[in-house]
Motif scaffolding. Sequence first.
Motif, PDB file in Angstrom:
ATOM      1  N   GLN A 141      -6.415   0.795 -10.470  1.00 37.94           N
ATOM      2  CA  GLN A 141      -5.531  -0.314 -10.134  1.00 37.94           C
ATOM      3  C   GLN A 141      -4.109  -0.095 -10.653  1.00 37.94           C
ATOM      4  O   GLN A 141      -3.240  -0.928 -10.438  1.00 37.94           O
ATOM      5  CB  GLN A 141      -6.109  -1.623 -10.659  1.00 37.94           C
ATOM      6  CG  GLN A 141      -7.352  -2.050  -9.915  1.00 37.94           C
ATOM      7  CD  GLN A 141      -7.843  -3.433 -10.288  1.00 37.94           C
ATOM      8  OE1 GLN A 141      -7.075  -4.295 -10.713  1.00 37.94           O
ATOM      9  NE2 GLN A 141      -9.129  -3.658 -10.153  1.00 37.94           N
ATOM     10  N   LEU A 142      -3.891   1.030 -11.336  1.00 38.50           N
ATOM     11  CA  LEU A 142      -2.524   1.399 -11.723  1.00 38.50           C
ATOM     12  C   LEU A 142      -1.772   1.968 -10.522  1.00 38.50           C
ATOM     13  O   LEU A 142      -0.557   2.124 -10.568  1.00 38.50           O
ATOM     14  CB  LEU A 142      -2.552   2.435 -12.849  1.00 38.50           C
ATOM     15  CG  LEU A 142      -3.188   1.990 -14.173  1.00 38.50           C
ATOM     16  CD1 LEU A 142      -3.270   3.168 -15.133  1.00 38.50           C
ATOM     17  CD2 LEU A 142      -2.382   0.849 -14.797  1.00 38.50           C
ATOM     18  N   LEU A 143      -2.530   2.280  -9.453  1.00 33.81           N
ATOM     19  CA  LEU A 143      -1.947   2.854  -8.246  1.00 33.81           C
ATOM     20  C   LEU A 143      -2.007   1.865  -7.088  1.00 33.81           C
ATOM     21  O   LEU A 143      -2.874   0.992  -7.049  1.00 33.81           O
ATOM     22  CB  LEU A 143      -2.714   4.116  -7.839  1.00 33.81           C
ATOM     23  CG  LEU A 143      -2.890   5.209  -8.890  1.00 33.81           C
ATOM     24  CD1 LEU A 143      -3.788   6.305  -8.319  1.00 33.81           C
ATOM     25  CD2 LEU A 143      -1.550   5.772  -9.309  1.00 33.81           C
ATOM     26  N   LYS A 144      -1.104   2.043  -6.140  1.00 34.03           N
ATOM     27  CA  LYS A 144      -1.212   1.285  -4.900  1.00 34.03           C
ATOM     28  C   LYS A 144      -2.379   1.848  -4.089  1.00 34.03           C
ATOM     29  O   LYS A 144      -2.574   3.058  -4.044  1.00 34.03           O
ATOM     30  CB  LYS A 144       0.070   1.396  -4.076  1.00 34.03           C
ATOM     31  CG  LYS A 144       1.259   0.658  -4.652  1.00 34.03           C
ATOM     32  CD  LYS A 144       2.465   0.812  -3.742  1.00 34.03           C
ATOM     33  CE  LYS A 144       3.691   0.097  -4.316  1.00 34.03           C
ATOM     34  NZ  LYS A 144       4.877   0.272  -3.442  1.00 34.03           N
ATOM     35  N   PRO A 145      -3.147   0.999  -3.443  1.00 34.31           N
ATOM     36  CA  PRO A 145      -4.208   1.516  -2.558  1.00 34.31           C
ATOM     37  C   PRO A 145      -3.591   2.235  -1.372  1.00 34.31           C
ATOM     38  O   PRO A 145      -2.438   1.985  -1.008  1.00 34.31           O
ATOM     39  CB  PRO A 145      -4.956   0.245  -2.135  1.00 34.31           C
ATOM     40  CG  PRO A 145      -3.985  -0.859  -2.335  1.00 34.31           C
ATOM     41  CD  PRO A 145      -3.108  -0.465  -3.478  1.00 34.31           C
ATOM     42  N   GLY A 146      -4.359   3.140  -0.773  1.00 31.45           N
ATOM     43  CA  GLY A 146      -3.806   3.949   0.302  1.00 31.45           C
ATOM     44  C   GLY A 146      -4.540   3.808   1.623  1.00 31.45           C
ATOM     45  O   GLY A 146      -5.703   3.389   1.671  1.00 31.45           O
ATOM     46  N   ILE A 147      -3.858   4.181   2.698  1.00 31.37           N
ATOM     47  CA  ILE A 147      -4.490   4.239   4.013  1.00 31.37           C
ATOM     48  C   ILE A 147      -5.554   5.333   4.004  1.00 31.37           C
ATOM     49  O   ILE A 147      -6.623   5.189   4.594  1.00 31.37           O
ATOM     50  CB  ILE A 147      -3.445   4.523   5.113  1.00 31.37           C
ATOM     51  CG1 ILE A 147      -2.450   3.371   5.210  1.00 31.37           C
ATOM     52  CG2 ILE A 147      -4.127   4.738   6.467  1.00 31.37           C
ATOM     53  CD1 ILE A 147      -1.339   3.603   6.220  1.00 31.37           C
ATOM     54  N   THR A 148      -5.235   6.426   3.335  1.00 28.22           N
ATOM     55  CA  THR A 148      -6.194   7.521   3.188  1.00 28.22           C
ATOM     56  C   THR A 148      -6.279   7.902   1.716  1.00 28.22           C
ATOM     57  O   THR A 148      -5.444   7.491   0.906  1.00 28.22           O
ATOM     58  CB  THR A 148      -5.789   8.738   4.042  1.00 28.22           C
ATOM     59  OG1 THR A 148      -6.845   9.714   3.984  1.00 28.22           O
ATOM     60  CG2 THR A 148      -4.502   9.375   3.546  1.00 28.22           C
ATOM     61  N   SER A 149      -7.305   8.672   1.387  1.00 30.96           N
ATOM     62  CA  SER A 149      -7.526   9.022  -0.019  1.00 30.96           C
ATOM     63  C   SER A 149      -8.309  10.321  -0.106  1.00 30.96           C
ATOM     64  O   SER A 149      -8.905  10.771   0.883  1.00 30.96           O
ATOM     65  CB  SER A 149      -8.297   7.913  -0.733  1.00 30.96           C
ATOM     66  OG  SER A 149      -9.628   7.837  -0.245  1.00 30.96           O
TER      67      SER A 149
ATOM     68  N   ARG B  30      -8.933   3.748  -1.933  1.00 32.89           N
ATOM     69  CA  ARG B  30      -9.240   2.846  -0.827  1.00 32.89           C
ATOM     70  C   ARG B  30      -9.135   1.400  -1.290  1.00 32.89           C
ATOM     71  O   ARG B  30      -9.693   1.030  -2.335  1.00 32.89           O
ATOM     72  CB  ARG B  30     -10.642   3.124  -0.290  1.00 32.89           C
ATOM     73  CG  ARG B  30     -10.965   2.316   0.966  1.00 32.89           C
ATOM     74  CD  ARG B  30     -12.197   2.851   1.660  1.00 32.89           C
ATOM     75  NE  ARG B  30     -12.535   2.053   2.820  1.00 32.89           N
ATOM     76  CZ  ARG B  30     -11.957   2.169   4.014  1.00 32.89           C
ATOM     77  NH1 ARG B  30     -11.003   3.054   4.172  1.00 32.89           N
ATOM     78  NH2 ARG B  30     -12.334   1.418   5.033  1.00 32.89           N
ATOM     79  N   PRO B  31      -8.433   0.557  -0.544  1.00 37.81           N
ATOM     80  CA  PRO B  31      -8.306  -0.862  -0.932  1.00 37.81           C
ATOM     81  C   PRO B  31      -9.633  -1.591  -0.789  1.00 37.81           C
ATOM     82  O   PRO B  31     -10.222  -1.599   0.284  1.00 37.81           O
ATOM     83  CB  PRO B  31      -7.259  -1.400   0.051  1.00 37.81           C
ATOM     84  CG  PRO B  31      -7.331  -0.477   1.235  1.00 37.81           C
ATOM     85  CD  PRO B  31      -7.694   0.868   0.686  1.00 37.81           C
TER      86      PRO B  31
ATOM     87  N   MET C 192       0.837  -1.195   0.000  1.00 34.59           N
ATOM     88  CA  MET C 192       0.000   0.000   0.000  1.00 34.59           C
ATOM     89  C   MET C 192       0.872   1.246   0.000  1.00 34.59           C
ATOM     90  O   MET C 192       2.094   1.172   0.163  1.00 34.59           O
ATOM     91  CB  MET C 192      -0.928   0.013   1.224  1.00 34.59           C
ATOM     92  CG  MET C 192      -1.943  -1.095   1.271  1.00 34.59           C
ATOM     93  SD  MET C 192      -2.938  -1.088   2.805  1.00 34.59           S
ATOM     94  CE  MET C 192      -3.768   0.508   2.668  1.00 34.59           C
ATOM     95  N   SER C 193       0.220   2.378  -0.172  1.00 36.48           N
ATOM     96  CA  SER C 193       0.849   3.682  -0.016  1.00 36.48           C
ATOM     97  C   SER C 193       0.071   4.416   1.071  1.00 36.48           C
ATOM     98  O   SER C 193      -1.016   3.993   1.459  1.00 36.48           O
ATOM     99  CB  SER C 193       0.791   4.450  -1.332  1.00 36.48           C
ATOM    100  OG  SER C 193       1.422   5.711  -1.200  1.00 36.48           O
ATOM    101  N   ILE C 194       0.613   5.502   1.573  1.00 35.34           N
ATOM    102  CA  ILE C 194      -0.132   6.274   2.564  1.00 35.34           C
ATOM    103  C   ILE C 194      -1.346   6.930   1.910  1.00 35.34           C
ATOM    104  O   ILE C 194      -2.446   6.923   2.459  1.00 35.34           O
ATOM    105  CB  ILE C 194       0.772   7.326   3.232  1.00 35.34           C
ATOM    106  CG1 ILE C 194       1.847   6.613   4.072  1.00 35.34           C
ATOM    107  CG2 ILE C 194      -0.056   8.264   4.129  1.00 35.34           C
ATOM    108  CD1 ILE C 194       2.880   7.534   4.663  1.00 35.34           C
ATOM    109  N   VAL C 195      -1.155   7.449   0.698  1.00 36.85           N
ATOM    110  CA  VAL C 195      -2.258   8.055  -0.047  1.00 36.85           C
ATOM    111  C   VAL C 195      -2.492   7.275  -1.339  1.00 36.85           C
ATOM    112  O   VAL C 195      -1.565   6.988  -2.090  1.00 36.85           O
ATOM    113  CB  VAL C 195      -1.966   9.530  -0.384  1.00 36.85           C
ATOM    114  CG1 VAL C 195      -3.142  10.142  -1.159  1.00 36.85           C
ATOM    115  CG2 VAL C 195      -1.690  10.338   0.877  1.00 36.85           C
TER     116      VAL C 195
END
Length: 198
Positions: A139-147, A118-119, A112-115
């Motif tokens: 889905q080209l991005l890592k999901p984040g803890i926040t968004s 949402r996963p 994941m990433s911080i931003v």
Amino acid sequence: MNKKRYIFPKRFFDILFSLMVLVLILSWLTPLVAIIIWLESRENTFFKQERIGKNGKPFNIFKFKSMKGVCPVNDPLLSKDEEARITKFGHFIRKYRIDEFPQFYNVLIGDMSIVGPRPERQFFLDEMVKYIPKYKQMQLLKPGITSLGQIRYGYADTLEQMLKRAKYDLIYLDNLTFWTDIKVIISTIKIVFQGKGK
């Protein structure tokens, strides 16, 4: 957008920030939360569930356990469907988003990433893509803890709400900069201290 000028500082910040959280906060918070969860419900400390990450790769997300019992594996329930299973302490850690803190481990190991978006579980991703085909690009991005969706819309209890929140994540997709991430993080910190989580 110059991808290298975005991806490298983003990953560097993710590693540095998550290490700080793990060492300075989770090192003492985890045993404290574990004791309270055990005293209240005799449950394990962590909740683990499969989510979909970058390029459609599944991974296990970690959270502090806020519900009693075991979540159905093959029944994609939304949080509103399981409200009765949330413990008193679970309501508290959700309100201040403390239950999300173990995800910094997911960030550190690269799931994941911080931003980021949402996963989600595969079922709900498929449903959103049916209504918003462009959402597949998330889905080209890592999901984040926040968004951006989390801070502008908040939690979603229905598919309709998830679709509304998804529109903010698509705005984020079209405005990928490190400065955008910083603004999302600052807004998230304000929300946490105000107790505006679920």
